[in-house]
Enzyme design. Structure first.
Site, PDB file in Angstrom:
ATOM      1  N   GLU A 147      -3.977  17.492  -5.214  1.00 17.98           N
ATOM      2  CA  GLU A 147      -4.147  18.183  -3.935  1.00 17.98           C
ATOM      3  C   GLU A 147      -2.855  18.901  -3.597  1.00 17.98           C
ATOM      4  O   GLU A 147      -1.793  18.285  -3.545  1.00 17.98           O
ATOM      5  CB  GLU A 147      -4.452  17.206  -2.789  1.00 17.98           C
TER       6      GLU A 147
ATOM      7  N   GLU B 237      -5.244   8.803  -2.724  1.00 14.38           N
ATOM      8  CA  GLU B 237      -4.009   8.657  -1.948  1.00 14.38           C
ATOM      9  C   GLU B 237      -3.704   7.175  -1.657  1.00 14.38           C
ATOM     10  O   GLU B 237      -3.366   6.795  -0.534  1.00 14.38           O
ATOM     11  CB  GLU B 237      -4.104   9.458  -0.646  1.00 14.38           C
TER      12      GLU B 237
END
Length: 1007
Positions: A312, A200
């Protein structure tokens, strides 16, 4: 067959096509999209549609687990068997640098439960590909986001950039992790599919609109990629962008940019990622339950020649401190799984990984301040490893995606309410440009709507344009979506259409057996192309089905589906139609360990709570799995099998009229005796508060630092940040010396959300910071009026701090400890000493449990929580009897447990504080800290403890640290409860002694 006219259908198609983005309208054949590889090999390839492995297209349905949250390798096998049984083709896992690295001289991948490569070995046995996510930063609501806490002092820079100090620090971990992982790459015959770089990290741009790069971030990503390659990783490199705004690291979006990966992906949590909805007001706008998000345009812009990939996607939500007891499964239960995962398919995603599939527990010091001990995450597999409706709902979709080969290559033709006869319902049409098979994903036009809607669907098939069903309606009942197929290939045969969803199919003796499912009591209609006649098997569940032939095949209409019915057709097709409760218990284990699970080796099984495995054992079809209650098992398998066995026991088997094998199995019916936890020993666990306590021993370090590399500078000196002195985990002690007549003290401590502290002067309680869920810093001025001050001698202030872990992302370097300590009324502190975990970061007394397992509590330093410690000189007393005053007592008991070998059982401890909520309690089980009960700031009362940590075949040491933060004292009720006990092929009674090392005399040095 009833149909709408060609003219009216053409007008519908024309209106739909007009709204399709040009990228699809102009590119409607597979060959017009480039096929990529990583330049090193072509074992794993990808294009606009999907990933390919060894030339075959794969629908990647994956789920995340964290081995370091469940430090029992035997349980990893249980979890991966469940993930495989659910129809998944892959699983994902994060590494955790902090779990493996006690100090900057150590990387441990060899101690029990630290050897993550066992996951690859299990994956190969059960048949799953692996998405590996090593970090070095992983977030994961873990202490410092998975960074080792020795990294957080500031001495290594601000972290997550190209600072040479940081890159040098991560190299030993990242290189060795990559080297070991690379040995299991699919390119080398293993199951490692893709390898993620960082996590991320959407920081590619200083200015995204002008595409001005942030060079330190690019150099950082490039350095990690080169390090992975240098250590043998030759599978595709991926990244998971944190949201749709950052648009980082995609070769399509910024060709040639430094730091790009092979395949860029997106993370998304469309429901709130936290059980506290107030936390979710930013990335996706205001939170609205069941509000879907448009990802289609994002992928078309950012990665059009790559699969629409979610490394995700929301599998649940974490429960923060102060969150509801048991989490928040309401908005993210079975309905969430049904609606949102189908919605991804409607937007052409062919690669997704659920975060989390199994959450587990933040045992020891794994937790960070945002989340309490439990990491259940409301996942499809619960913290205690139980499966229920959310798992089954996910399974029914994953089993479908595993066999729906046409789904790996589709164009989205349209997305509109024009497809249905009810304006409240819309559909997305996905069509395979080569086979012309299609998938219509239906959903409420306003996705948060939970109304019951009936409709018909306009579809285009190989036998014409149709409105289906011809009799009756399709139903969306509440928060629900359905994927309805047309021209769906089942071997060499075809389902022209079905208003029930396809669950799975298998080729049995060269002929297809298909399972269709729909809601209980709902209608179903399907058409089998090429059949001349069909009939219903006589099993008492026909419910007035109408079966009739037409020019193209045979049509079956069932007014209300309840239970199971079977239909056989002249072209060899067999269709099993089930309602949702029945379909939940249907499985498709495979005789091969190929993650693709070829349909000609698939066995369809109905009835059990879980089917883990199937094998041919000398002509007997051997099934392994779990039985929650006694039931019949029905198996659709080749005729060569005449007998069934279940978990090694041959069953009394008979063949049904429609050719399946059937047998009864019995559930576990015994009792597991649980200890009543009534006999305890107790000792004072805070001798450090007494003025005559000797702090000259090995447990203590004198705080002498007058400068700090930490960007947060202290208000007073010396520096009292615990990490600078090699102490990091959960509990810390500070002893401050001063002379003279001070009247009070100003204290400012920082320990993360929900942390707390208590202070004593010369052994007498003067105050506490109880903690709260919104402040990571606790400042108070405490008066000395209620303590005896040595006006002409030395005074000692003891501060006990409960540290809730380091913050995430840029907050990882926020210090833990005392930010400032000033005497009120004159005088200064002359000396400070600090104690933490025994030996600090340098001496690892317990490499099995690892560097995050212990804090600085006296009981932990001296090993009172371990087997083999002699408590014979302790007094007898129970935590329910409690004690008075502000103090810390440690209670210890040894209790037996005896779980049968053929049973999978789960147990939990339930805690209650009937007298005062101003307490902090730590639960220890055989040396593992498996619960933090803080009723002042949290609502968690139940703490599951896994097999392996609990000894299921002998004695268990249960420890309870009870810290009263007020003069009210503390009383704690504790009981052990059984979560479940089921007959299983996976035995929770295994030899786990190697995971529970006992007490050693080295502990005595840290008194």
């Amino acid at each position: 067959m009833r149909s709408i006219s060609s003219l009216s259908w053409l007008s519908v198609l024309t209106s739909l096509t007009a709204s399709v983005p040009a990228i699809n309208a102009q590119n409607n054949t597979v060959g017009q999209w480039p096929l990529h590889d990583n330049g090193l090999n072509d074992v794993v390839q990808w294009d606009h549609y999907s990933f390919k492995v060894n030339g075959k297209r794969l629908f990647v349905f994956s789920g995340e687990i964290h081995y370091w949250r469940i430090p029992v390798p035997e349980i990893w096998e249980d979890l991966l068997e469940k993930i495989k049984a659910a129809g998944f083709t892959a699983f994902a896992f994060y590494g955790n640098w902090g779990y493996h690295s006690a100090n900057n001289q150590t990387v441990d991948f060899d101690s029990p439960a630290h050897d993550f490569t066992k996951l690859y070995e299990i994956a190969e046995r059960v048949g799953l590909y692996v998405i590996t996510r090593p970090g070095p930063y992983v977030n994961a609501e873990a202490n410092a986001g998975g960074f080792p806490t020795w990294l957080t002092t500031g001495a290594y820079g601000t972290l997550r950039n190209d600072d040479s100090r940081y890159l040098a620090a991560l190299e030993p971990y990242f290189s060795e992790f990559s080297k070991r992982a690379s040995e299991h790459d699919v390119t080398k015959g293993g199951n490692g599919l893709v390898y993620q770089i960082e996590n991320e990290y959407g920081q590619q741009w200083k200015d995204r609109v002008k595409k001005i790069p942030d060079l330190p971030s690019g150099r950082y990503m490039d350095a990690l990629e080169k390090l992975a390659r240098a250590n043998g990783i030759d599978i595709p490199l991926i990244h998971n962008d944190p949201n749709m705004n950052t648009k980082s690291w995609s070769k399509d979006y910024a060709p040639g940019a430094l730091g790009n990966v092979d395949v860029a992906g997106l993370d998304s949590y469309p429901s709130c990622w936290s059980c506290n909805l107030d936390e979710c007001t930013g990335t996706n706008g205001e939170y609205v339950a069941y509000q879907t998000i448009n990802y289609y345009d994002h992928f078309a812009e950012v990665s059009p020649t790559q699969p629409s990939f979610f490394p995700e996607f929301q599998g649940g939500s974490y429960n923060p401190w102060g969150g509801p007891e048991g989490g928040c499964p309401g908005d993210i239960g079975a309905d969430f799984a049904n609606l949102f995962y189908r919605n991804l398919i409607s937007q052409r995603s062919t690669a997704l990984s659920l975060y989390m599939m199994y959450g587990g527990t933040n045992w020891g010091a794994l937790a960070c301040p945002v989340v309490a001990t439990s990491y259940d995450y409301s996942s499809p597999i619960s913290e205690n490893r139980k499966i229920d409706s959310k798992f089954y709902e996910t399974k029914n979709l994953a089993l479908f995606t595993r066999i729906a080969e046409d789904l790996t290559v589709t164009d989205r033709i349209g997305d509109s309410t024009s497809y249905t006869t009810n304006a409240a319902v819309k559909a997305s049409e996905l069509r395979n440009p080569d086979t012309r098979g299609a998938f219509y994903v239906t959903i409420h036009d306003y996705s948060p709507s939970g109304t019951k809607e009936e409709f018909k669907l306009h579809v285009s098939t190989s036998i014409g344009n149709l409105t289906i069903p011809q009799t009756g309606s399709i139903v969306l009942n509440g928060h629900q979506s359905k994927i309805l197929v047309t021209d769906f290939a089942i071997g060499n045969n075809t389902i022209t259409y079905s208003t029930a969803e396809v669950l799975t199919y298998s080729m049995v003796d060269g002929e297809p057996v298909v399972v269709l499912w729909t809601g209980a009591g709902e209608a179903a209609e399907f058409h089998i192309k090429g059949a001349r006649k069909g009939s219903a098997a006589q099993n008492g569940k026909i419910a007035n089905a109408t079966i009739k032939a037409d020019d193209f095949g045979v049509l079956v209409n069932i007014p209300a589906v309840n239970g199971q019915s079977v239909y056989e057709f002249s072209n060899g097709v067999k269709v099993v139609v089930v309602d949702k409760p029945t379909g939940y218990l249907f499985w498709a284990p495979n005789l091969s360990k190929d993650p693709f699970a070829p349909v000609d080796q698939s066995i369809i099984v109905g009835g059990p709570y879980l089917v883990r495995h199937v094998a041919n054992e000398n002509g007997v079809l051997a099934l392994k799995g779990d039985i929650l209650k006694s039931t019949d098992i029905e198996v659709f398998a080749p005729k060569s099998f005449k007998k069934l066995s279940w978990n090694g026991k041959e069953l009394k088997t008979h063949r049904t009229a429609h050719g399946s094998l059937k047998a009864g199995v019995k559930a576990f019916s015994g009792d597991i005796k649980l200890p009543d936890l009534s006999s305890w020993k107790v000792a004072d666990s805070l001798p450090e508060k007494n003025i005559d306590y000797d702090d000259s021993g090995a447990a203590w370090v004198e705080a002498t630092h007058v400068t700090t590399p930490n960007p947060t500078k202290p208000a007073t000196l010396p520096v009292l940040y615990v990490d600078e002195y090699g102490f990091h985990n959960t509990f810390h002690l500070f002893r401050g010396y001063f002379d003279g007549p001070a009247s009070g003290v100003d204290l400012a401590l920082q320990g993360g959300l929900a942390f707390g502290w208590t202070a004593w002067l010369n052994g007498q309680f003067i105050g506490s910071w109880y903690g709260n869920t919104t402040a990571g810093q606790g400042n108070q001025t405490l008066s000395f009026n209620n303590a005896t001050l040595n006006a002409n001698g030395t005074n000692i202030l003891l501060v006990a701090q409960d540290n809730s872990g380091h913050d995430l992302r840029e907050g990882a370097t926020d210090p833990r400890g005392i930010l400032g300590a000033s005497l009120v009324g004159g005088g200064n502190f002359t000396k400070w000493k600090i104690a933490g975990e025994a030996g600090g970061e340098k001496l690892q007394l317990d490499p099995v449990r690892g560097p995050l397992s212990e804090g600085g509590l006296t009981a932990e330093r001296l090993g009172w929580h371990l087997s083999g410690f002699d408590d014979s000189q302790w007094n007898s007393s129970s935590p329910s009897a409690g004690f008075n005053g502000a103090n810390i007592n440690f209670y210890r008991t040894v209790v037996p447990l005896d779980v049968p070998a053929n049973v999978d059982a789960s147990f939990a401890f339930v805690l209650n504080a009937p007298a005062s909520k101003q307490v902090r309690v730590q639960l220890f089980v055989n040396g593992y800290q498996y619960g933090r009960f803080n009723p002042w700031v949290g609502n968690e009362i139940k703490f599951p403890v896994p097999a392996g940590v609990l000894n299921y075949a002998g004695d268990n040491v249960i420890g309870l640290s009870v810290w009263s933060q007020s003069e009210d004292g503390a009383k704690i009720d504790i009981k052990m409860v059984q979560e479940y006990a089921i007959e299983s092929s996976w035995s929770s009674r295994f030899d786990s002694e190697y995971l529970r090392p006992g007490w050693t005399k080295e502990r005595l040095a840290f008194a």
